[in-house]
Scaffold this active site. Structure first.
Site, mmCIF file in Angstrom:
data_model
loop_
_atom_site.group_PDB
_atom_site.id
_atom_site.type_symbol
_atom_site.label_atom_id
_atom_site.label_comp_id
_atom_site.label_asym_id
_atom_site.label_seq_id
_atom_site.Cartn_x
_atom_site.Cartn_y
_atom_site.Cartn_z
ATOM 1 N N THR A 96 -1.909 5.818 7.624
ATOM 2 C CA THR A 96 -2.934 6.501 6.822
ATOM 3 C C THR A 96 -3.721 5.427 6.093
ATOM 4 O O THR A 96 -3.165 4.716 5.242
ATOM 5 C CB THR A 96 -2.285 7.439 5.773
ATOM 6 O OG1 THR A 96 -1.468 8.383 6.456
ATOM 7 C CG2 THR A 96 -3.350 8.174 4.969
ATOM 8 N N LYS A 171 -7.187 13.856 7.540
ATOM 9 C CA LYS A 171 -5.945 13.641 6.776
ATOM 10 C C LYS A 171 -6.218 13.640 5.266
ATOM 11 O O LYS A 171 -5.507 14.290 4.507
ATOM 12 C CB LYS A 171 -5.338 12.303 7.243
ATOM 13 C CG LYS A 171 -4.239 11.748 6.396
ATOM 14 C CD LYS A 171 -2.888 12.300 6.763
ATOM 15 C CE LYS A 171 -1.830 11.806 5.799
ATOM 16 N NZ LYS A 171 -0.564 12.473 5.957
ATOM 17 N N LYS A 246 -1.582 7.689 -3.152
ATOM 18 C CA LYS A 246 -2.291 6.825 -2.186
ATOM 19 C C LYS A 246 -3.372 7.639 -1.445
ATOM 20 O O LYS A 246 -4.520 7.214 -1.341
ATOM 21 C CB LYS A 246 -1.280 6.254 -1.179
ATOM 22 C CG LYS A 246 -1.933 5.470 -0.056
ATOM 23 C CD LYS A 246 -0.989 5.166 1.093
ATOM 24 C CE LYS A 246 -1.811 4.729 2.301
ATOM 25 N NZ LYS A 246 -1.023 4.447 3.485
HETATM 26 P P1 NAD Z 1 7.121 1.920 5.525
HETATM 27 O O1 NAD Z 1 6.797 1.009 4.415
HETATM 28 O O2 NAD Z 1 8.502 2.490 5.628
HETATM 29 O O3 NAD Z 1 6.797 1.204 6.940
HETATM 30 C C1 NAD Z 1 5.748 0.298 7.133
HETATM 31 C C2 NAD Z 1 6.316 -0.875 7.918
HETATM 32 O O4 NAD Z 1 5.258 -1.785 8.237
HETATM 33 C C3 NAD Z 1 7.358 -1.679 7.124
HETATM 34 O O5 NAD Z 1 8.581 -1.684 7.846
HETATM 35 C C4 NAD Z 1 6.735 -3.071 7.022
HETATM 36 O O6 NAD Z 1 7.688 -4.125 7.102
HETATM 37 C C5 NAD Z 1 5.814 -3.080 8.211
HETATM 38 N N1 NAD Z 1 4.727 -4.059 8.113
HETATM 39 C C6 NAD Z 1 3.888 -4.302 7.068
HETATM 40 N N2 NAD Z 1 3.011 -5.282 7.391
HETATM 41 C C7 NAD Z 1 3.297 -5.661 8.663
HETATM 42 C C8 NAD Z 1 2.755 -6.621 9.556
HETATM 43 N N3 NAD Z 1 1.735 -7.398 9.199
HETATM 44 N N4 NAD Z 1 3.306 -6.737 10.779
HETATM 45 C C9 NAD Z 1 4.349 -5.962 11.152
HETATM 46 N N5 NAD Z 1 4.916 -5.025 10.351
HETATM 47 C C10 NAD Z 1 4.391 -4.884 9.124
HETATM 48 O O7 NAD Z 1 6.033 3.101 5.456
HETATM 49 P P2 NAD Z 1 6.081 4.522 6.183
HETATM 50 O O8 NAD Z 1 6.627 5.548 5.241
HETATM 51 O O9 NAD Z 1 6.661 4.366 7.536
HETATM 52 O O10 NAD Z 1 4.515 4.843 6.283
HETATM 53 C C11 NAD Z 1 3.683 4.228 7.257
HETATM 54 C C12 NAD Z 1 2.318 4.874 7.204
HETATM 55 O O11 NAD Z 1 2.441 6.276 7.473
HETATM 56 C C13 NAD Z 1 1.621 4.748 5.848
HETATM 57 O O12 NAD Z 1 0.258 4.514 6.071
HETATM 58 C C14 NAD Z 1 1.873 6.110 5.201
HETATM 59 O O13 NAD Z 1 0.854 6.453 4.262
HETATM 60 C C15 NAD Z 1 1.839 7.016 6.416
HETATM 61 N N6 NAD Z 1 2.585 8.280 6.248
HETATM 62 C C16 NAD Z 1 3.830 8.284 5.705
HETATM 63 C C17 NAD Z 1 4.506 9.492 5.545
HETATM 64 C C18 NAD Z 1 5.895 9.533 4.938
HETATM 65 O O14 NAD Z 1 6.354 10.623 4.599
HETATM 66 N N7 NAD Z 1 6.594 8.403 4.811
HETATM 67 C C19 NAD Z 1 3.908 10.689 5.967
HETATM 68 C C20 NAD Z 1 2.649 10.651 6.554
HETATM 69 C C21 NAD Z 1 1.994 9.434 6.693
#
Ligand code: NAD
Length: 297
Positions: A96, A171, A246
């Site tokens: 997102t 979204k 966010k």
């Molecule tokens: P998270 O922090 O658990 O996962 C993100 C991952 O990206 C981490 O493991 C981090 O190490 C990795 N990362 C960061 N920079 C990187 C790079 N340069 N190279 C490789 N890996 C890298 O977050 P999440 O909860 O999985 O959310 C991910 C996305 O999905 C976000 O944009 C969030 O807004 C969206 N989202 C999350 C949810 C939820 O309920 N968690 C729901 C809908 C949407």
């Protein structure tokens, strides 16, 4: 079956990558955390040593990263994946992020002859685990058609929202409605409480009247009426207030860019910012009812 590079295997990306494996695809995973990559390897995937390696010799690349700056850096920064990927590779960004970055990265991919969609999700971690996510997809017809079968392995509803960036627009519009409605529902419960109407009676009547909405019937902010809502487990998420804030901030950034006045969106953003600043970021967003109760006096 496709060979897929998966970059960002955190709370959402991890289970999504595992569902691709379950559907018979090959997955090459990369994350800054080696421990998270190992979980995908344990489920049958392989490990990539860098983002560029994950995007090399694959049919498609899926990214699931925290925010726009991470997406821009992985795609177009130093050692960005667009520079070395095979022409014709399909890119799907499910993070997102802000609409502007989504459109810029897709334009950069298309300029190199690649297909790319933005495909943010709703459904949370449970949806990622159970492969029941909703994907809101922005991009060309050709890119959408190529992405759809892969998205179907991770979700149950795949919607084409229009051109590049429109998935992100859908979204943030949706989550702006959700943030505003949770506050409206919370105010109503607090007012009912103060005036002597029980939470159950208020729920039974409003949920079948014109004030009913998704936030009330699914994420009811007070314990009791909806047994699965976070209010019944001391506001353990669920959908963390941090993530709601966010998304609200992204909605306000987009509103400013588009020169659209969204006073309720702005107020919801300010109230969630106050709630998060008080240390409630990791708790469920519906817990904002507690702050609204305090504000009511
Ligand atoms: P998270 O922090 O658990 O996962 C993100 C991952 O990206 C981490 O493991 C981090 O190490 C990795 N990362 C960061 N920079 C990187 C790079 N340069 N190279 C490789 N890996 C890298 O977050 P999440 O909860 O999985 O959310 C991910 C996305 O999905 C976000 O944009 C969030 O807004 C969206 N989202 C999350 C949810 C939820 O309920 N968690 C729901 C809908 C949407």
């Amino acid at each position: 079956m496709a060979v897929i590079g998966f970059i960002g295997v955190g709370n959402m990306g991890g289970p999504m990558a595992r569902n691709l494996l379950k559907a018979g695809h090959q997955v090459k995973a990369f994350d800054l955390s080696a421990e998270l990559v190992q979980k995908v390897v344990d489920a049958g995937g392989t490990k990539a040593g860098s983002a560029q390696e994950a995007a090399t010799d694959v049919d498609a690349v899926i990214t699931m990263l925290p925010a726009g700056k991470h997406v821009a850096s992985v795609y177009t920064g130093d050692k960005g994946i667009l520079a070395t990927a095979r022409p014709g590779t399909l890119f799907i960004d499910s993070s997102t992020i802000d609409v502007k970055t989504a459109r810029e990265v897709i334009a950069a991919a298309e300029a190199r002859g690649m297909l790319m969609v933005d495909a943010p999700v709703s459904g949370g971690v449970a949806g990622a685990e159970n492969a029941t996510l909703t994907f809101m997809v922005g991009g060309t017809e050709a890119a959408f058609a190529k992405a759809k079968p892969l998205l179907e392995a991770m979700g149950k509803k795949i919607v084409h929202a229009g051109g590049a960036g429109n998935g992100q627009v859908a979204k943030i519009c949706n989550n702006m409605v959700l943030g505003i409605s949770m506050i409206a529902v919370s105010e109503a419960f607090v007012m009912a409480e103060k005036l002597g109407l029980s939470a159950q009676a208020m729920f039974d009547i409003v949920s079948s009247s014109s004030g009913s909405c998704w936030a009330l019937v699914n994420h009811c902010p007070v314990p009791g009426p909806v047994p699965t809502s976070a209010a019944n487990r001391d506001y353990k998420p669920g959908f963390a207030a941090d993530l709601m804030l966010k998304d609200l901030k992204l909605s306000q950034e987009a509103a400013r860019t588009a020169k659209v006045n969204t006073p309720l969106g702005a107020e919801a953003t300010a109230l969630f910012a106050e709630y998060v600043e008080a240390g409630n970021g990791p708790t469920d967003y519906s817990g904002i009812v507690r702050m609204i109760r305090e504000m009511a006096g």
